[in-house]
Motif scaffolding. Structure first.
Motif, PDB file in Angstrom:
ATOM      1  N   ASN A 131      37.631  34.753  45.877  1.00 51.19           N
ATOM      2  CA  ASN A 131      36.539  34.648  44.901  1.00 51.19           C
ATOM      3  C   ASN A 131      37.117  34.120  43.597  1.00 51.19           C
ATOM      4  O   ASN A 131      37.827  34.835  42.889  1.00 51.19           O
ATOM      5  CB  ASN A 131      35.871  36.004  44.698  1.00 51.19           C
ATOM      6  N   LEU A 177      35.776  33.385  40.778  1.00 52.42           N
ATOM      7  CA  LEU A 177      35.335  34.038  39.550  1.00 52.42           C
ATOM      8  C   LEU A 177      36.168  35.285  39.287  1.00 52.42           C
ATOM      9  O   LEU A 177      36.622  35.517  38.162  1.00 52.42           O
ATOM     10  CB  LEU A 177      33.856  34.415  39.656  1.00 52.42           C
ATOM     11  N   LEU A 178      36.358  36.069  40.320  1.00 49.73           N
ATOM     12  CA  LEU A 178      37.157  37.281  40.152  1.00 49.73           C
ATOM     13  C   LEU A 178      38.589  36.935  39.782  1.00 49.73           C
ATOM     14  O   LEU A 178      39.178  37.572  38.894  1.00 49.73           O
ATOM     15  CB  LEU A 178      37.135  38.114  41.435  1.00 49.73           C
ATOM     16  N   ILE A 230      30.506  26.873  43.000  1.00 43.32           N
ATOM     17  CA  ILE A 230      30.420  28.280  43.359  1.00 43.32           C
ATOM     18  C   ILE A 230      29.051  28.539  43.965  1.00 43.32           C
ATOM     19  O   ILE A 230      28.029  28.217  43.379  1.00 43.32           O
ATOM     20  CB  ILE A 230      30.608  29.160  42.113  1.00 43.32           C
ATOM     21  N   GLU A 285      29.169  33.934  46.413  1.00 42.45           N
ATOM     22  CA  GLU A 285      30.279  34.313  45.539  1.00 42.45           C
ATOM     23  C   GLU A 285      29.756  34.910  44.236  1.00 42.45           C
ATOM     24  O   GLU A 285      30.332  35.861  43.690  1.00 42.45           O
ATOM     25  CB  GLU A 285      31.138  33.071  45.266  1.00 42.45           C
ATOM     26  N   GLU A 298      28.572  38.387  44.898  1.00 45.00           N
ATOM     27  CA  GLU A 298      29.758  39.232  45.030  1.00 45.00           C
ATOM     28  C   GLU A 298      30.272  39.640  43.651  1.00 45.00           C
ATOM     29  O   GLU A 298      30.536  40.819  43.378  1.00 45.00           O
ATOM     30  CB  GLU A 298      30.828  38.436  45.779  1.00 45.00           C
ATOM     31  N   PHE A 299      30.400  38.647  42.791  1.00 40.81           N
ATOM     32  CA  PHE A 299      30.869  38.907  41.432  1.00 40.81           C
ATOM     33  C   PHE A 299      29.918  39.853  40.708  1.00 40.81           C
ATOM     34  O   PHE A 299      30.335  40.792  40.027  1.00 40.81           O
ATOM     35  CB  PHE A 299      30.976  37.578  40.685  1.00 40.81           C
TER      36      PHE A 299
END
Lengths: 259, 259
Positions: free
Chosen positions: A175, A177-178, B108, B112, B115-116
């Motif tokens: 991920n 973003l993470l 993205i 995703e 999830e974030f």
DNA sequence: ACGGGATACTGGTAGGACCAGTGTGCTGGA
DNA sequence: TCCAGCACACTGGTCCTACCAGTATCCCGT
């Protein structure tokens, strides 16, 4: 006094306007082309002098637009380079910069950053634990071995290897973003605590302790025990930085310990 | 071929350089003044013509610097305004913009982002549950009541009230990074799923379902049951959006369900 | 005392000019 | 024929001047 019309949601239907400036039109057109994929990384924009013709604006206006695009990490200009500005690909640079600006402007303290890092990095660790394949697992283990080696060299080398380890783990989460947020908070926390700590560098005991803790949640990752890995990663951060925080700040962090 | 010197960590010691441009010096000096607090929100910069004197550069250069500062959300210029550009305060606008750019450039996907969002919003809910006081609790409950009312009006009003509810909760978390990230991911998810869903608006059943789920974790918040509130908030997102995802994407999200 | 216009600013934009780089392609020598 | 080296075209970086359309202020005339 006139009354602005209201939408059904009860909020004013008028929004404050800002005069549209010419360079904004240039920026948005080029941005749109990039977002839609008509321009991809490596493509070249026309030269400034061409652009002023195509958009019908002066060169100063074109340059202001290019400065904005460049500051947003979308393009890069280089003097003497035929073909105009280069379109860049995705990079966490701009995101990191924005987060840093946000943190500095908002007087975000170390405690809040550590809290944020516990959340995002912990989740990245959990995902890495559950989703890793052979190659990403090998990368994480190699990075960990490199930390062991670096611990005997210098605290700088150890710190660099530590960063690499965290990068390998968060990249494995899949991920972006993470992992970008993890990267940012890690850098920012290091930066904020550097005045107190970095001067002397991590003492050997602390490096060994870090190795032990990282090893612990790496084991959980290998065993695909996601929740336990996340738990250990959060605990690691809490223990490592907890000593420098106030009692009140620690109490907040403790809320996030149990996963 | 020459070999770049390497640091002890094994990475090249040379970094790519970019020629320093005049406007960058102007930007960094003004940025520094803002970050250090010598310039605070509401302060005015000198006029462009003054700045070109103070920095010893041309007006074009000053303007490029001001465009960058403005694009970074640090200042704002208005024509005909005596006193020059205005220094702005903290705002999540720039962060949101950067995250959005990152997401769009990196292609993205909705999965995703969700999830974030499960991670950051879930944590914000947990903190809100454990840390709320009377006033913030009242704000959250009021926002929830407003959702109930709006459900009988229109799906637009309901959607707006929903946003307000999430804002109230994440503001109560006391962590501005988490709330800014929540805000971004909420907007972005809504934006990405709007093509499929928003066209018709949420049907009444779906609104009632949302009310029920939000009510459930609001109860957990009231009861200060942080982990359960986080669990419910994540489950809420999973159930709400899960239907639009592939089996593989859902499997990833399920990893994050248990807290 | 007060209203309204002249004025002195502001930023927005245009256009011209010069410089220092960078590639490219042509030319002259080997 | 091949290649080294120079000239040229073009790039972005910077400066300058000029003009326009706004805004706020001040002063003058009523």
């Amino acid at each position: 006094m006139t009354v602005a019309p209201r939408s059904s949601a009860g909020r004013p239907a008028f929004t404050s306007i800002t005069p549209v400036r010419a360079y904004e039109g240039v920026v948005s057109q080029i941005e749109e082309a990039i977002f839609e994929g008509r321009l991809v990384a490596g493509d070249r924009l026309p030269s400034e002098r061409d652009l002023m013709g195509q958009f019908g604006v002066s060169r100063g206006t074109v340059r202001e637009a290019l400065r904005v695009l460049e500051s947003n990490g979308l393009t890069r200009s280089r003097p003497g380079d035929p073909g105009g500005a280069t379109v860049l690909g995705q990079s966490s640079g701009r995101l990191t910069k924005a987060l840093t600006t946000f943190a500095r402007l908002g007087q975000i303290g170390a405690a809040e950053l550590i809290e944020f890092r516990m959340v995002v990095e912990g989740s990245a660790v959990r995902l890495a634990a559950e989703l890793h394949d052979e190659s990403s697992l090998a990368a994480m283990e190699a990075a960990f071995e490199a930390m062991k080696v670096a611990a005997d060299e210098s605290s700088e080398a150890f710190s660099a290897a530590d960063v690499s380890f965290h990068l390998a783990v968060s990249a494995c989460s899949g991920n972006s973003l993470l992992s970008a947020c993890s990267e940012f908070s890690r850098d920012m926390v290091l930066h904020l605590t550097s005045e107190n700590l970095r001067d002397s560098g991590d003492p050997p005991e602390r490096m060994q302790e870090t190795l032990r803790r990282h090893g612990a949640y790496l084991h959980a990752i290998v065993a695909r025990e996601g929740r336990r890995a996340e738990q250990l990663a959060r605990q690691d951060l809490f223990d490592y930085y907890g000593g420098e925080l106030t009692e009140r700040e620690r109490a907040r962090l403790e809320i996030l310990l149990m996963v």
